[in-house]
Design an enzyme around this catalytic site. Structure first.
Site, PDB file in Angstrom:
ATOM      1  N   ASP A  36     -53.885 -33.101   2.770  1.00  0.00           N
ATOM      2  CA  ASP A  36     -52.743 -32.427   3.377  1.00  0.00           C
ATOM      3  C   ASP A  36     -53.240 -31.637   4.590  1.00  0.00           C
ATOM      4  O   ASP A  36     -53.966 -30.646   4.445  1.00  0.00           O
ATOM      5  CB  ASP A  36     -52.086 -31.492   2.361  1.00  0.00           C
ATOM      6  N   TRP A  61     -44.859 -36.459  12.104  1.00  0.00           N
ATOM      7  CA  TRP A  61     -43.425 -36.467  11.782  1.00  0.00           C
ATOM      8  C   TRP A  61     -42.782 -37.350  12.838  1.00  0.00           C
ATOM      9  O   TRP A  61     -42.737 -37.004  14.015  1.00  0.00           O
ATOM     10  CB  TRP A  61     -42.872 -35.055  11.850  1.00  0.00           C
ATOM     11  N   THR A 101     -46.766 -38.874  22.682  1.00  0.00           N
ATOM     12  CA  THR A 101     -45.562 -39.675  22.910  1.00  0.00           C
ATOM     13  C   THR A 101     -44.989 -39.502  24.315  1.00  0.00           C
ATOM     14  O   THR A 101     -45.230 -38.480  24.980  1.00  0.00           O
ATOM     15  CB  THR A 101     -44.482 -39.261  21.895  1.00  0.00           C
ATOM     16  N   TYR A 125     -38.638 -33.170  18.503  1.00  0.00           N
ATOM     17  CA  TYR A 125     -39.791 -34.037  18.278  1.00  0.00           C
ATOM     18  C   TYR A 125     -40.770 -33.936  19.444  1.00  0.00           C
ATOM     19  O   TYR A 125     -41.980 -33.780  19.254  1.00  0.00           O
ATOM     20  CB  TYR A 125     -39.323 -35.480  18.099  1.00  0.00           C
TER      21      TYR A 125
END
Length: 283
Positions: A36, A61, A101, A125
């Site tokens: 984790d 995510w 991204t 995001y």
């Protein structure tokens, strides 16, 4: 060279694992259940004990629209956890390759975005991934976009499914981008991590450009059905919780541009179609 891949089992991590395994170098891919990243001590202890030479962080995510309602949770995964991992890599003397991204940009540019262009994310995001870039400063940050692959859910598999369910499919035609096969990106990530290139921001997307509509038409063509079954719509016709950039094009001025998106899709097609349950030959 010893490798650690986080986000194990995911679409990109699966291909990175396969590519590293081909080199014969030791590698391990961990899922969140294995490690984790929100637990700093656990991360530090594992990285210190395993002592990887390279860490490729594919954990993220990726539910873009859900991030609008759960921005704190998305930020914890895409930003805070990266800070923890980057610190552990510094302590262990490992190279970190952090994925980012096109969504760190607002999409208003008339040209493809370069690595040194100023980010300005439009959605939660993108803000979380930008926080991850900041946390990974001094390491390798690779921005990519419009990913598809054999191991996970993606646009290609969705189009294959919808082609079997509907007579016509409406697809957005005013967002430009570069569909990128995860296998091609994985090859690039491995080469970059093994290279003498300095740390910093790199872009890793296919060459060329299209829209989601153009992408869908190519998929329908490969399915052996009429691409005219795909109908163009605007972003305004298909509102989503998260605002998408109209221009997702990324220019590669520091590293290397991957092969043309259409050539990559054709090369990927036999595996993608089989995994999606469609038995066919490339058109």
């Amino acid at each position: 060279m010893r490798w650690l891949i986080t986000g194990g089992g995911g679409m990109l991590a699966t291909d990175v694992l396969e590519r590293v395994a081909l080199t014969g170098e030791p590698v391990i891919a961990l899922t969140r259940a294995d490690l984790d990243l929100s637990e700093p001590r656990a991360v530090r202890d594992f990285v210190c004990a395993y002592r990887p030479r390279v860490v490729v962080n594919c954990a993220a995510w990726t539910a873009v629209d859900d991030a609008e309602k759960h921005e704190d949770e998305a930020l914890a995964v895409n930003g805070t956890a990266v800070e923890v991992l980057a610190d552990a890599c510094v302590r262990a003397g490992a190279r970190l390759v952090q994925l980012s991204t096109d969504y760190v940009f607002d999409g208003r540019s008339a040209r493809p975005y370069r690595e040194d262009d100023e980010p300005n994310p439009l959605n939660a995001y993108g803000r979380g991934k930008l926080a991850g870039e900041v946390a990974a400063a001094g390491h390798y940050v690779v921005r990519t976009a419009w990913l598809y692959g054999a191991a996970g859910r993606n646009f290609v598999k969705t189009m294959i499914r919808l082609a079997g369910e509907r007579e016509f499919v409406n697809v957005v035609d005013d967002q430009r981008g570069q569909p990128t096969w995860t296998a091609d990106l994985a090859d690039y990530l491995v080469r970059l991590a093994q290279s003498d290139q300095p740390p910093g921001v790199y872009h890793g997307t296919s060459a060329g450009e299209t829209t989601w509509y153009g992408f869908a038409r190519e998929i329908f063509t490969l399915l052996g059905t009429s691409p005219d079954r795909v109908r163009p719509i605007t972003t305004a016709d298909y509102p989503m919780p998260a605002v998408r950039p109209a221009n997702s094009l990324l220019a590669s001025t520091r590293g290397e541009q991957l092969r043309d998106w259409r050539a990559a899709l054709h090369a990927a097609w036999p595996v993608l179609a089989t995994r999606a349950g469609h038995q066919c030959s490339p058109a």
